[in-house]
Design a protein around this motif. Structure first.
Motif, PDB file in Angstrom:
ATOM      1  N   THR A 150       3.932  53.653  29.721  1.00 36.70           N
ATOM      2  CA  THR A 150       3.807  52.335  30.692  1.00 36.70           C
ATOM      3  C   THR A 150       4.808  51.186  30.198  1.00 36.70           C
ATOM      4  O   THR A 150       5.027  50.410  30.828  1.00 36.70           O
ATOM      5  N   LEU A 151       4.957  51.359  28.842  1.00 39.72           N
ATOM      6  CA  LEU A 151       5.775  50.173  28.292  1.00 39.72           C
ATOM      7  C   LEU A 151       7.261  50.497  28.001  1.00 39.72           C
ATOM      8  O   LEU A 151       8.013  49.587  27.240  1.00 39.72           O
ATOM      9  N   LEU A 152       7.811  51.811  28.332  1.00 41.77           N
ATOM     10  CA  LEU A 152       9.215  52.217  28.022  1.00 41.77           C
ATOM     11  C   LEU A 152      10.040  51.360  28.684  1.00 41.77           C
ATOM     12  O   LEU A 152      11.427  51.193  28.176  1.00 41.77           O
ATOM     13  N   TYR A 153       9.897  50.729  29.836  1.00 45.70           N
ATOM     14  CA  TYR A 153      10.934  49.676  30.209  1.00 45.70           C
ATOM     15  C   TYR A 153      11.240  48.550  29.456  1.00 45.70           C
ATOM     16  O   TYR A 153      12.370  48.051  29.583  1.00 45.70           O
ATOM     17  N   HIS A 154      10.615  48.367  28.461  1.00 45.01           N
ATOM     18  CA  HIS A 154      10.592  46.968  27.844  1.00 45.01           C
ATOM     19  C   HIS A 154      11.414  47.461  26.513  1.00 45.01           C
ATOM     20  O   HIS A 154      12.124  46.615  25.967  1.00 45.01           O
ATOM     21  N   TYR A 155      11.330  48.847  25.816  1.00 42.96           N
ATOM     22  CA  TYR A 155      11.791  49.076  24.654  1.00 42.96           C
ATOM     23  C   TYR A 155      13.146  50.265  25.203  1.00 42.96           C
ATOM     24  O   TYR A 155      13.204  50.716  26.277  1.00 42.96           O
ATOM     25  N   GLN A 156      14.096  50.194  24.426  1.00 46.20           N
ATOM     26  CA  GLN A 156      15.255  50.967  24.360  1.00 46.20           C
ATOM     27  C   GLN A 156      14.859  52.436  24.008  1.00 46.20           C
ATOM     28  O   GLN A 156      15.678  53.405  24.832  1.00 46.20           O
ATOM     29  N   LYS A 157      13.889  52.845  23.158  1.00 47.30           N
ATOM     30  CA  LYS A 157      13.542  54.196  22.707  1.00 47.30           C
ATOM     31  C   LYS A 157      12.147  54.403  22.875  1.00 47.30           C
ATOM     32  O   LYS A 157      11.522  53.261  22.961  1.00 47.30           O
ATOM     33  N   SER A 158      11.714  55.495  22.754  1.00 49.25           N
ATOM     34  CA  SER A 158      10.262  55.919  22.892  1.00 49.25           C
ATOM     35  C   SER A 158       9.543  55.762  21.634  1.00 49.25           C
ATOM     36  O   SER A 158       8.340  56.248  21.469  1.00 49.25           O
ATOM     37  N   TRP A 159      10.144  55.307  20.546  1.00 51.64           N
ATOM     38  CA  TRP A 159       9.369  54.943  19.255  1.00 51.64           C
ATOM     39  C   TRP A 159       9.840  53.886  18.601  1.00 51.64           C
ATOM     40  O   TRP A 159      11.130  53.271  19.009  1.00 51.64           O
ATOM     41  N   ILE A 160       9.205  53.122  17.621  1.00 49.86           N
ATOM     42  CA  ILE A 160       9.897  52.034  17.053  1.00 49.86           C
ATOM     43  C   ILE A 160      10.012  52.537  15.470  1.00 49.86           C
ATOM     44  O   ILE A 160       8.820  53.116  14.928  1.00 49.86           O
ATOM     45  N   VAL A 161      10.753  52.227  14.722  1.00 44.10           N
ATOM     46  CA  VAL A 161      10.912  52.469  13.356  1.00 44.10           C
ATOM     47  C   VAL A 161      10.837  51.091  12.547  1.00 44.10           C
ATOM     48  O   VAL A 161      11.708  50.201  12.780  1.00 44.10           O
ATOM     49  N   ILE A 162       9.740  50.937  11.607  1.00 47.47           N
ATOM     50  CA  ILE A 162       9.443  49.868  10.873  1.00 47.47           C
ATOM     51  C   ILE A 162       9.663  50.301   9.602  1.00 47.47           C
ATOM     52  O   ILE A 162       8.651  51.102   9.178  1.00 47.47           O
ATOM     53  N   ALA A 163      10.258  49.856   8.531  1.00 50.17           N
ATOM     54  CA  ALA A 163      10.656  49.974   7.042  1.00 50.17           C
ATOM     55  C   ALA A 163       9.516  49.270   6.289  1.00 50.17           C
ATOM     56  O   ALA A 163       9.550  47.773   6.768  1.00 50.17           O
ATOM     57  N   LEU A 164       8.465  49.606   5.678  1.00 57.48           N
ATOM     58  CA  LEU A 164       7.588  49.082   5.124  1.00 57.48           C
ATOM     59  C   LEU A 164       7.851  48.289   3.803  1.00 57.48           C
ATOM     60  O   LEU A 164       7.078  47.273   3.351  1.00 57.48           O
ATOM     61  N   ARG A 165       8.990  48.777   3.269  1.00 59.19           N
ATOM     62  CA  ARG A 165       9.423  48.310   1.915  1.00 59.19           C
ATOM     63  C   ARG A 165       8.035  48.375   0.916  1.00 59.19           C
ATOM     64  O   ARG A 165       7.930  47.535  -0.036  1.00 59.19           O
ATOM     65  N   ALA A 166       7.581  49.604   0.843  1.00 56.65           N
ATOM     66  CA  ALA A 166       6.423  49.723  -0.153  1.00 56.65           C
ATOM     67  C   ALA A 166       6.724  51.353  -0.327  1.00 56.65           C
ATOM     68  O   ALA A 166       7.000  52.112   0.131  1.00 56.65           O
ATOM     69  N   HIS A 167       6.385  51.366  -1.863  1.00 56.57           N
ATOM     70  CA  HIS A 167       6.519  52.633  -2.333  1.00 56.57           C
ATOM     71  C   HIS A 167       5.370  53.381  -2.776  1.00 56.57           C
ATOM     72  O   HIS A 167       5.394  54.535  -3.071  1.00 56.57           O
ATOM     73  N   HIS A 168       4.303  52.692  -2.426  1.00 54.29           N
ATOM     74  CA  HIS A 168       2.925  53.308  -2.701  1.00 54.29           C
ATOM     75  C   HIS A 168       2.225  53.711  -1.331  1.00 54.29           C
ATOM     76  O   HIS A 168       2.078  52.914  -0.582  1.00 54.29           O
ATOM     77  N   PHE A 169       1.517  54.721  -1.338  1.00 55.25           N
ATOM     78  CA  PHE A 169       0.954  55.162  -0.213  1.00 55.25           C
ATOM     79  C   PHE A 169       0.125  54.221   0.273  1.00 55.25           C
ATOM     80  O   PHE A 169      -0.156  54.136   1.534  1.00 55.25           O
ATOM     81  N   ARG A 170      -1.074  53.689  -0.244  1.00 58.21           N
ATOM     82  CA  ARG A 170      -2.099  52.701  -0.330  1.00 58.21           C
ATOM     83  C   ARG A 170      -1.499  51.594   0.340  1.00 58.21           C
ATOM     84  O   ARG A 170      -2.350  51.248   1.315  1.00 58.21           O
ATOM     85  N   LYS A 171      -0.647  51.064  -0.332  1.00 53.13           N
ATOM     86  CA  LYS A 171       0.111  49.750   0.162  1.00 53.13           C
ATOM     87  C   LYS A 171       0.457  49.997   1.621  1.00 53.13           C
ATOM     88  O   LYS A 171       0.326  49.077   2.444  1.00 53.13           O
ATOM     89  N   SER A 172       1.236  51.094   1.836  1.00 49.35           N
ATOM     90  CA  SER A 172       1.784  51.484   3.268  1.00 49.35           C
ATOM     91  C   SER A 172       0.697  51.460   4.129  1.00 49.35           C
ATOM     92  O   SER A 172       0.871  51.203   5.329  1.00 49.35           O
ATOM     93  N   MET A 173      -0.343  52.376   3.964  1.00 49.74           N
ATOM     94  CA  MET A 173      -1.440  52.535   4.758  1.00 49.74           C
ATOM     95  C   MET A 173      -2.008  51.026   5.195  1.00 49.74           C
ATOM     96  O   MET A 173      -2.467  50.890   6.454  1.00 49.74           O
ATOM     97  N   ALA A 174      -2.210  50.087   4.180  1.00 47.45           N
ATOM     98  CA  ALA A 174      -2.783  48.691   4.509  1.00 47.45           C
ATOM     99  C   ALA A 174      -1.799  48.085   5.566  1.00 47.45           C
ATOM    100  O   ALA A 174      -2.269  47.469   6.373  1.00 47.45           O
ATOM    101  N   GLN A 175      -0.544  48.318   5.509  1.00 53.42           N
ATOM    102  CA  GLN A 175       0.647  47.400   5.948  1.00 53.42           C
ATOM    103  C   GLN A 175       0.506  47.941   7.591  1.00 53.42           C
ATOM    104  O   GLN A 175       0.435  47.400   8.399  1.00 53.42           O
ATOM    105  N   ILE A 176       0.416  49.251   7.504  1.00 59.24           N
ATOM    106  CA  ILE A 176       0.567  50.063   9.068  1.00 59.24           C
ATOM    107  C   ILE A 176      -0.958  49.520   9.839  1.00 59.24           C
ATOM    108  O   ILE A 176      -0.997  49.589  11.206  1.00 59.24           O
TER     109      ILE A 176
END
Length: 82
Positions: free
Chosen positions: A25-51
């Motif tokens: 329903t929001l594809l009109y607002h975005y150019q692609k059907s997904w968003i890519v966000i670099a978390l800049r974290a090298h540890h799984f647990r820290k990445s999970m908290a960020q996401i």
């Protein structure tokens, strides 16, 4: 809503990326059907908290877009939060 954000967590080049799909329903607002966000974290647990934080922010942003799309004001979002 992004109930299980770890399904959108991908390791790449020593770090993690968050790739949530955009609701149809929001594809009109975005150019692609997904968003890519670099978390800049090298540890799984820290990445999970960020996401988890990012997923909540995206849900909030997307609910505002939907409200605007259907001509509903921000008072509707306040009712949903109660």
């Amino acid at each position: 809503m992004l109930d299980q954000p770890n399904h959108h967590l991908y390791p790449e080049r020593g770090g993690y990326y968050f790739l949530p799909g955009v609701p149809k329903t929001l594809l009109y607002h975005y150019q692609k059907s997904w968003i890519v966000i670099a978390l800049r974290a090298h540890h799984f647990r820290k990445s999970m908290a960020q996401i988890q934080i990012l997923a909540r922010q995206l849900d909030h942003e997307w609910s505002e877009f939907r409200s605007a799309q259907f001509g509903l004001g921000t008072h509707v979002n306040a009712l949903v939060k109660c």
